[in-house]
Design a protein around this motif. Sequence first.
Motif, PDB file in Angstrom:
ATOM      1  N   SER A  34      79.107 -21.013  22.528  1.00  0.00           N
ATOM      2  CA  SER A  34      80.119 -20.249  21.891  1.00  0.00           C
ATOM      3  C   SER A  34      81.320 -19.785  22.721  1.00  0.00           C
ATOM      4  O   SER A  34      81.002 -19.385  24.002  1.00  0.00           O
ATOM      5  N   ALA A  35      82.163 -19.594  22.055  1.00  0.00           N
ATOM      6  CA  ALA A  35      83.525 -19.061  22.721  1.00  0.00           C
ATOM      7  C   ALA A  35      83.356 -17.754  23.114  1.00  0.00           C
ATOM      8  O   ALA A  35      83.976 -17.544  24.297  1.00  0.00           O
ATOM      9  N   THR A  36      82.618 -16.853  22.529  1.00  0.00           N
ATOM     10  CA  THR A  36      82.640 -15.698  23.022  1.00  0.00           C
ATOM     11  C   THR A  36      81.995 -15.355  24.468  1.00  0.00           C
ATOM     12  O   THR A  36      82.625 -14.899  25.360  1.00  0.00           O
ATOM     13  N   ILE A  37      80.881 -16.380  24.807  1.00  0.00           N
ATOM     14  CA  ILE A  37      80.254 -16.268  25.952  1.00  0.00           C
ATOM     15  C   ILE A  37      81.331 -17.074  27.029  1.00  0.00           C
ATOM     16  O   ILE A  37      81.134 -16.516  28.025  1.00  0.00           O
ATOM     17  N   LEU A  38      81.743 -18.234  26.628  1.00  0.00           N
ATOM     18  CA  LEU A  38      82.679 -18.741  27.557  1.00  0.00           C
ATOM     19  C   LEU A  38      83.762 -17.769  28.064  1.00  0.00           C
ATOM     20  O   LEU A  38      83.994 -17.597  29.235  1.00  0.00           O
ATOM     21  N   GLU A  39      84.261 -16.988  27.005  1.00  0.00           N
ATOM     22  CA  GLU A  39      85.434 -15.940  27.547  1.00  0.00           C
ATOM     23  C   GLU A  39      85.034 -15.037  28.767  1.00  0.00           C
ATOM     24  O   GLU A  39      85.644 -14.663  29.599  1.00  0.00           O
ATOM     25  N   THR A  77      74.172 -12.960  34.191  1.00  0.00           N
ATOM     26  CA  THR A  77      73.891 -12.501  33.027  1.00  0.00           C
ATOM     27  C   THR A  77      74.449 -13.401  31.795  1.00  0.00           C
ATOM     28  O   THR A  77      73.813 -13.739  31.023  1.00  0.00           O
ATOM     29  N   TYR A  78      75.612 -13.480  31.993  1.00  0.00           N
ATOM     30  CA  TYR A  78      76.482 -14.424  30.922  1.00  0.00           C
ATOM     31  C   TYR A  78      75.938 -15.643  31.083  1.00  0.00           C
ATOM     32  O   TYR A  78      75.948 -16.369  30.098  1.00  0.00           O
ATOM     33  N   ALA A  79      75.938 -16.309  32.206  1.00  0.00           N
ATOM     34  CA  ALA A  79      75.528 -17.560  32.482  1.00  0.00           C
ATOM     35  C   ALA A  79      74.213 -17.982  31.895  1.00  0.00           C
ATOM     36  O   ALA A  79      73.931 -18.940  31.061  1.00  0.00           O
ATOM     37  N   MET A  80      73.240 -17.069  32.118  1.00  0.00           N
ATOM     38  CA  MET A  80      72.006 -17.091  31.533  1.00  0.00           C
ATOM     39  C   MET A  80      71.950 -17.140  29.817  1.00  0.00           C
ATOM     40  O   MET A  80      71.472 -17.842  29.077  1.00  0.00           O
ATOM     41  N   GLU A  81      72.709 -16.422  29.251  1.00  0.00           N
ATOM     42  CA  GLU A  81      72.855 -16.290  27.790  1.00  0.00           C
ATOM     43  C   GLU A  81      73.578 -17.675  27.391  1.00  0.00           C
ATOM     44  O   GLU A  81      72.938 -18.024  26.339  1.00  0.00           O
ATOM     45  N   ALA A  82      74.407 -18.105  27.913  1.00  0.00           N
ATOM     46  CA  ALA A  82      74.889 -19.391  27.631  1.00  0.00           C
ATOM     47  C   ALA A  82      73.746 -20.485  27.462  1.00  0.00           C
ATOM     48  O   ALA A  82      73.580 -21.314  26.613  1.00  0.00           O
ATOM     49  N   LEU A  83      73.024 -20.446  28.685  1.00  0.00           N
ATOM     50  CA  LEU A  83      71.872 -21.522  28.764  1.00  0.00           C
ATOM     51  C   LEU A  83      70.806 -21.443  27.834  1.00  0.00           C
ATOM     52  O   LEU A  83      70.407 -22.178  27.175  1.00  0.00           O
ATOM     53  N   GLU A  84      70.379 -20.066  27.217  1.00  0.00           N
ATOM     54  CA  GLU A  84      69.445 -19.567  26.456  1.00  0.00           C
ATOM     55  C   GLU A  84      69.786 -20.069  25.052  1.00  0.00           C
ATOM     56  O   GLU A  84      69.083 -20.527  24.225  1.00  0.00           O
ATOM     57  N   VAL A 141      71.038 -23.150  24.245  1.00  0.00           N
ATOM     58  CA  VAL A 141      71.074 -24.588  24.412  1.00  0.00           C
ATOM     59  C   VAL A 141      69.407 -24.763  24.483  1.00  0.00           C
ATOM     60  O   VAL A 141      68.920 -25.675  24.122  1.00  0.00           O
ATOM     61  N   ASP A 142      68.877 -24.098  25.697  1.00  0.00           N
ATOM     62  CA  ASP A 142      67.841 -24.654  26.167  1.00  0.00           C
ATOM     63  C   ASP A 142      66.977 -23.198  26.843  1.00  0.00           C
ATOM     64  O   ASP A 142      67.050 -22.989  27.873  1.00  0.00           O
ATOM     65  N   SER A 143      66.285 -22.488  25.881  1.00  0.00           N
ATOM     66  CA  SER A 143      65.523 -21.350  26.393  1.00  0.00           C
ATOM     67  C   SER A 143      64.452 -21.751  27.349  1.00  0.00           C
ATOM     68  O   SER A 143      64.401 -20.739  28.465  1.00  0.00           O
ATOM     69  N   ASN A 144      64.019 -22.416  27.164  1.00  0.00           N
ATOM     70  CA  ASN A 144      62.681 -23.026  28.086  1.00  0.00           C
ATOM     71  C   ASN A 144      63.089 -23.407  29.547  1.00  0.00           C
ATOM     72  O   ASN A 144      62.721 -22.722  30.624  1.00  0.00           O
ATOM     73  N   PHE A 145      64.190 -24.042  29.576  1.00  0.00           N
ATOM     74  CA  PHE A 145      64.808 -24.455  30.728  1.00  0.00           C
ATOM     75  C   PHE A 145      65.317 -23.096  31.477  1.00  0.00           C
ATOM     76  O   PHE A 145      65.402 -22.800  32.479  1.00  0.00           O
ATOM     77  N   ALA A 146      66.117 -22.251  30.787  1.00  0.00           N
ATOM     78  CA  ALA A 146      66.603 -20.967  31.275  1.00  0.00           C
ATOM     79  C   ALA A 146      65.574 -20.230  32.019  1.00  0.00           C
ATOM     80  O   ALA A 146      65.825 -19.623  32.939  1.00  0.00           O
ATOM     81  N   ALA A 147      64.284 -20.250  31.547  1.00  0.00           N
ATOM     82  CA  ALA A 147      63.297 -19.430  32.006  1.00  0.00           C
ATOM     83  C   ALA A 147      62.545 -19.798  33.259  1.00  0.00           C
ATOM     84  O   ALA A 147      62.243 -19.424  33.887  1.00  0.00           O
ATOM     85  N   ARG A 148      63.156 -21.119  33.522  1.00  0.00           N
ATOM     86  CA  ARG A 148      62.412 -21.678  34.749  1.00  0.00           C
ATOM     87  C   ARG A 148      63.528 -21.997  35.874  1.00  0.00           C
ATOM     88  O   ARG A 148      63.367 -22.358  36.762  1.00  0.00           O
ATOM     89  N   VAL A 149      64.723 -21.722  35.550  1.00  0.00           N
ATOM     90  CA  VAL A 149      65.961 -21.750  36.549  1.00  0.00           C
ATOM     91  C   VAL A 149      65.632 -20.595  37.747  1.00  0.00           C
ATOM     92  O   VAL A 149      65.236 -19.546  37.753  1.00  0.00           O
ATOM     93  N   THR A 150      65.778 -21.217  38.948  1.00  0.00           N
ATOM     94  CA  THR A 150      65.667 -20.841  40.210  1.00  0.00           C
ATOM     95  C   THR A 150      67.001 -20.153  40.863  1.00  0.00           C
ATOM     96  O   THR A 150      66.982 -19.560  41.930  1.00  0.00           O
TER      97      THR A 150
END
Length: 645
Positions: free
Chosen positions: A453-458, A520-527, A529-538
């Motif tokens: 989404s453009a909002t998170i990208l900005e 915080t914003y980067a994880m919002e973007a990933l969630e 698309v793939d919330s399961n992967f976002a929960a496992r990012v290290t």
Amino acid sequence: MSQPAPPTALSRNAQRKLNRKQRKTEKKALARQELQTLVTQLSTTAPDVPSHHLQGKTGRSKAARRGIHIPTHLNTRQNQFMNASPKQRQVIQVLEELEREQRLLHRPHLSKRAFIPVDCHGDLDPKEYEEGCCSTEAGHHEQHTDIRTLSVSFRSRELSTFAMTLIPIVDHGTVTSLDLSRNNLWALPNLAPLSGLTSLNLARNWFEEIPGSISQLSRLVLLDVTRNMLSGPSLHLDKLCKSLSHLKIVDLRFNTKCNKQSLCVHLNALFSDKVEIRMTVPWFEGKVQPKGAYVGNSAAERDATLLRSQLEPWSTTALRRRLVADFGQVPTNPATNLRSEVMQQLLNCYVEEGFMQQQQLSSTASTGSAPSSSSSSSSSSSSSSSSASPTPIASPTVSSTDSSTAPPTASSIASSTASSSASSSASTSSTAANFETTASGRRLVRVQGTPVSATILEKILAEIQLWSSTGDFSGKTRERPSIQASSYMILHSPDHMLRLGSNRAGKALDKFKRHEKIWTYAMEALEEVDSNFAARVTALAVTHNFTGSPHIDKQNTGPFYGMALGNFKDGTGGVRVECSARVVCETNTKHRLGKVDGRYPHWVAPYEREDNEGDGGCDRYSLIYYRTSGAIDPIGGAIFRVPTT
């Protein structure tokens, strides 16, 4: 009653040291409490997805002890297909069909990939070379004995145990050579009856230490324990040699836990000229590679448009397997064919199929290392003679580093055959240099990432631009200097920081606090698309102007997501990854999240400014989400969507 003595007063310096120590302890405890609070606030507590067991050497060793059958042929693509999810299997099938089309144009006999012969360890197994080598060595040592020569072989019998009753000879003392190689042995019985044994071959088994019963072989001259699971502390060679006065050669090559230069120096000093110790030492300080073995000191010094640079991240073993499976070549022998020769042979195969396009670089011309006319003509003739030419990779001009003058850093096998290998590699170095100026022409396919989404990208772009303007992670202070980028920073997840040491965790936490908005914003973007992967990012890598740099992320435990922002043209600057020997895929990550398995060679495609008439330079910012701990995802395909041609 006597009164207890009052406590002695601390000196001023001692009191200051004590206060500093207490403050440091309190600071570490406070940092750990903050990390635990962050973990509670940010973590979605998604459990690790269970993975298939990867059959490495340790896994194969356990399987052998349990009596489980270990395959002697390797089909890498079949293993990847079995590891993949049902959805990704469709992607692998499409890629395999593309690869098969390209392969059959020049090698019609390879309708399927050739099987790779491997031993019980999963290592490439060129049996014809080793059998000739072993027979020569055995004959050499037997001629120095006065007793009658009698050899007994249990080679490749899949033995998990060995007993003296298996030897079909009444008088065991007459046996002079015993071959127990290529089995599943990890222990030996009492060997005292073999009093006349001069040669013992235990190669390609599962020994974690040299069996103590070998000390009973008082006439032993040659001990071959290559390709086992030996480590330095488990050798005990000093005790062994005291009881073996005739011992002349101990072959320890290709034991991955027994390959340190310090151990080699120690053993040579211990035995002087009495016993020849043969070892594989991949690297030691000051070791010089033959020309043509490696290009560049790191990925940052390699031109990503060159096929040689794209192949460089692969290990020598992977290159050997590719020669067999994808090009139908005879297996090369690790003891005599070093990396430079293997790479030369592989690049010759690409030239024959027209997958390489000769180009002259200004840096090459300035150093006077232009390719010879004879090899250039052979390359062009082979390309023109092909019946069908693969789709070339169209790419704009990018800056390159002259790799011909850079000293190599990695090292090849150190063994008793190194002198003969060096002479043969020297004879091919002149032709190998030609491939340092040869562009890749492999088939290029494309995949589109998932839009964000453009909002998170900005929000993300504003924070990254602010981070980049500080210059805190640019130049000499940037992290991961092996990658070519203007700025590079790694943020660890709070959960991962808890696993670090106290000092590293404290520094990582300070950095996380300063740039928490980016996380915080980067994880919002990933969630999205793939919330399961976002929960496992290290970890999250934040970069500015990441360029080229073909590499493999060896520490990753699974695939990664990448996203790019900036004023570069859409459709350029994506992540290119090698899908197979002849197919490369580019994932468009401009304002999109693309999923790629970084355990394959990958690099950033060339890019240029979106508006060439505008002021200022071209800026490409990127975020890379990845994991380096937790359950290991089995390696399936390199991409996760069906590509377009």
